[in-house]
Design a protein around this motif. Structure first.
Motif, mmCIF file in Angstrom:
data_model
loop_
_atom_site.group_PDB
_atom_site.id
_atom_site.type_symbol
_atom_site.label_atom_id
_atom_site.label_comp_id
_atom_site.label_asym_id
_atom_site.label_seq_id
_atom_site.Cartn_x
_atom_site.Cartn_y
_atom_site.Cartn_z
ATOM 1 N N UNK A 186 0.838 -1.191 0.000
ATOM 2 C CA UNK A 186 0.000 0.000 0.000
ATOM 3 C C UNK A 186 0.873 1.239 0.000
ATOM 4 N N UNK A 187 0.334 2.334 0.574
ATOM 5 C CA UNK A 187 1.113 3.562 0.677
ATOM 6 C C UNK A 187 0.635 4.366 1.870
ATOM 7 N N UNK A 188 1.469 5.326 2.271
ATOM 8 C CA UNK A 188 1.114 6.255 3.344
ATOM 9 C C UNK A 188 1.342 7.664 2.830
ATOM 10 N N UNK A 189 0.329 8.525 3.010
ATOM 11 C CA UNK A 189 0.429 9.936 2.641
ATOM 12 C C UNK A 189 0.690 10.769 3.883
ATOM 13 N N UNK A 190 1.584 11.725 3.759
ATOM 14 C CA UNK A 190 1.820 12.724 4.803
ATOM 15 C C UNK A 190 1.289 14.062 4.313
ATOM 16 N N UNK A 191 0.658 14.827 5.207
ATOM 17 C CA UNK A 191 0.193 16.173 4.880
ATOM 18 C C UNK A 191 0.821 17.135 5.884
ATOM 19 N N UNK A 192 1.682 18.019 5.378
ATOM 20 C CA UNK A 192 2.506 18.885 6.217
ATOM 21 C C UNK A 192 2.183 20.351 5.982
ATOM 22 N N UNK A 193 2.538 21.216 6.944
ATOM 23 C CA UNK A 193 2.398 22.659 6.718
ATOM 24 C C UNK A 193 3.200 23.081 5.488
ATOM 25 N N UNK A 194 2.719 24.111 4.787
ATOM 26 C CA UNK A 194 3.364 24.538 3.546
ATOM 27 C C UNK A 194 4.778 25.076 3.749
ATOM 28 N N UNK A 195 5.079 25.543 4.961
ATOM 29 C CA UNK A 195 6.418 26.085 5.211
ATOM 30 C C UNK A 195 7.419 25.011 5.633
ATOM 31 N N UNK A 196 7.050 23.729 5.437
ATOM 32 C CA UNK A 196 7.970 22.636 5.739
ATOM 33 C C UNK A 196 9.123 22.617 4.729
ATOM 34 N N UNK A 197 10.310 22.327 5.219
ATOM 35 C CA UNK A 197 11.498 22.228 4.371
ATOM 36 C C UNK A 197 11.709 20.750 4.031
ATOM 37 N N UNK A 198 11.353 20.369 2.796
ATOM 38 C CA UNK A 198 11.390 18.964 2.385
ATOM 39 C C UNK A 198 12.827 18.486 2.226
ATOM 40 N N UNK A 199 13.109 17.307 2.774
ATOM 41 C CA UNK A 199 14.462 16.744 2.750
ATOM 42 C C UNK A 199 14.583 15.492 1.874
ATOM 43 N N UNK A 200 13.530 15.154 1.139
ATOM 44 C CA UNK A 200 13.570 13.988 0.262
ATOM 45 C C UNK A 200 13.244 14.399 -1.164
ATOM 46 N N UNK A 201 13.527 13.494 -2.099
ATOM 47 C CA UNK A 201 13.241 13.727 -3.511
ATOM 48 C C UNK A 201 12.374 12.600 -4.051
ATOM 49 N N UNK A 202 11.723 12.844 -5.183
ATOM 50 C CA UNK A 202 10.925 11.804 -5.818
ATOM 51 C C UNK A 202 11.784 10.581 -6.128
ATOM 52 N N UNK A 203 11.195 9.412 -5.909
ATOM 53 C CA UNK A 203 11.826 8.115 -6.159
ATOM 54 C C UNK A 203 12.921 7.757 -5.152
ATOM 55 N N UNK A 204 13.099 8.601 -4.138
ATOM 56 C CA UNK A 204 14.066 8.282 -3.092
ATOM 57 C C UNK A 204 13.501 7.200 -2.180
ATOM 58 N N UNK A 205 14.329 6.246 -1.793
ATOM 59 C CA UNK A 205 13.918 5.208 -0.852
ATOM 60 C C UNK A 205 14.130 5.698 0.571
ATOM 61 N N UNK A 206 13.155 5.433 1.441
ATOM 62 C CA UNK A 206 13.230 5.894 2.823
ATOM 63 C C UNK A 206 13.012 4.724 3.775
ATOM 64 N N UNK A 207 13.486 4.899 5.008
ATOM 65 C CA UNK A 207 13.329 3.893 6.057
ATOM 66 C C UNK A 207 12.432 4.452 7.154
ATOM 67 N N UNK A 208 11.356 3.710 7.456
ATOM 68 C CA UNK A 208 10.426 4.141 8.487
ATOM 69 C C UNK A 208 11.103 4.292 9.836
ATOM 70 N N UNK A 209 10.841 5.408 10.498
ATOM 71 C CA UNK A 209 11.393 5.652 11.824
ATOM 72 C C UNK A 209 12.777 6.256 11.824
ATOM 73 N N UNK A 210 13.405 6.399 10.637
ATOM 74 C CA UNK A 210 14.775 6.908 10.590
ATOM 75 C C UNK A 210 14.969 8.041 9.581
#
Length: 218
Positions: A186-210
């Motif tokens: 499945x997938x999980x969506x995050x909804x953040x304030x617009x002034x958030x500074x994004x630290x990931x890029x499209x297609x980047x792999x991430x680890x939950x909790x880290x």
């Protein structure tokens, strides 16, 4: 270590595989065929064990950061209108999980659970544009004084037939701790304030909790 949501399925699968091994060995005299069937059954058992694994993660607690709620690949980073809770524009970041990813859902921030709701729905493929609003899903909002309110939404996919959500309103959420589980992709969506500074890029792999998804300045 295996997740508690998988204990019953693992036990049943193990029993079926063992019984099938005995039957195949007894009923199929053709050696190559019986060996092939046993290998397929063993692979199936390994996939089930892989799916329900629950590795420990080292979460660095930080109220100014949002961390990945699940393992997977970032498939959406865009500004959207969030109509269920905030009813305004938010920054949506979505993480897609394949069946071989760890499917434990973790709290992206620490704080107080201010909203938690389950929605029955369809089982469109998880990357479908309407999956976030039409599929079976649960929506959880956690608030802390430093970051504000952050929503994470578990979304069932074509294979996922059960979403488990542990979050209850007024719970105290610890960043990185378990908030739920999604069975079979499945997938999980995050909804953040617009002034958030994004630290990931499209297609980047991430680890939950880290992995750090975004941060905000006080």
């Amino acid at each position: 270590m295996f997740h508690k949501e998988g204990h019953k399925i693992i036990l049943v699968t193990f029993g079926i595989v063992v019984a099938a091994f005995l039957l195949v060995d007894h009923l199929i005299p053709i050696k190559w065929l019986s060996t092939t069937i046993m290998i397929v059954l063993l692979i199936f058992l390994i996939l089930i064990l892989q799916f329900f694994r629950n590795p420990k993660r080292k979460t660095t607690l930080n109220d100014l950061q949002v961390i990945a709620p699940v393992d997977g690949k970032v498939v959406v980073i865009e500004e959207v209108e969030e109509n269920e809770y905030f009813k305004d524009k938010r920054l949506q970041i979505s993480v897609f999980m394949s069946p071989i990813n760890v499917h434990v859902t973790r709290y992206p921030i620490g704080g107080k659970v201010v909203f938690s709701k389950y929605h029955p729905g369809k089982y469109l493929v998880a990357w479908h544009p309407k999956a976030s609003e039409e599929n079976e899903r649960t929506t959880v909002v956690v608030e802390n004084k430093s970051y504000g309110k952050v929503m994470h939404r578990q979304i069932a996919g074509a294979l996922a037939k059960r979403i488990v959500n542990y979050a209850k309103v007024d719970d105290v959420a610890m960043q990185g701790s378990e908030s739920g589980f999604i069975k079979f992709g499945s997938r999980v969506d995050l909804f953040l304030p617009l002034n958030s500074n994004v630290k990931v890029k499209l297609n980047q792999k991430v680890r939950g909790g880290e992995s750090i998804i975004a941060e905000i300045h006080e």
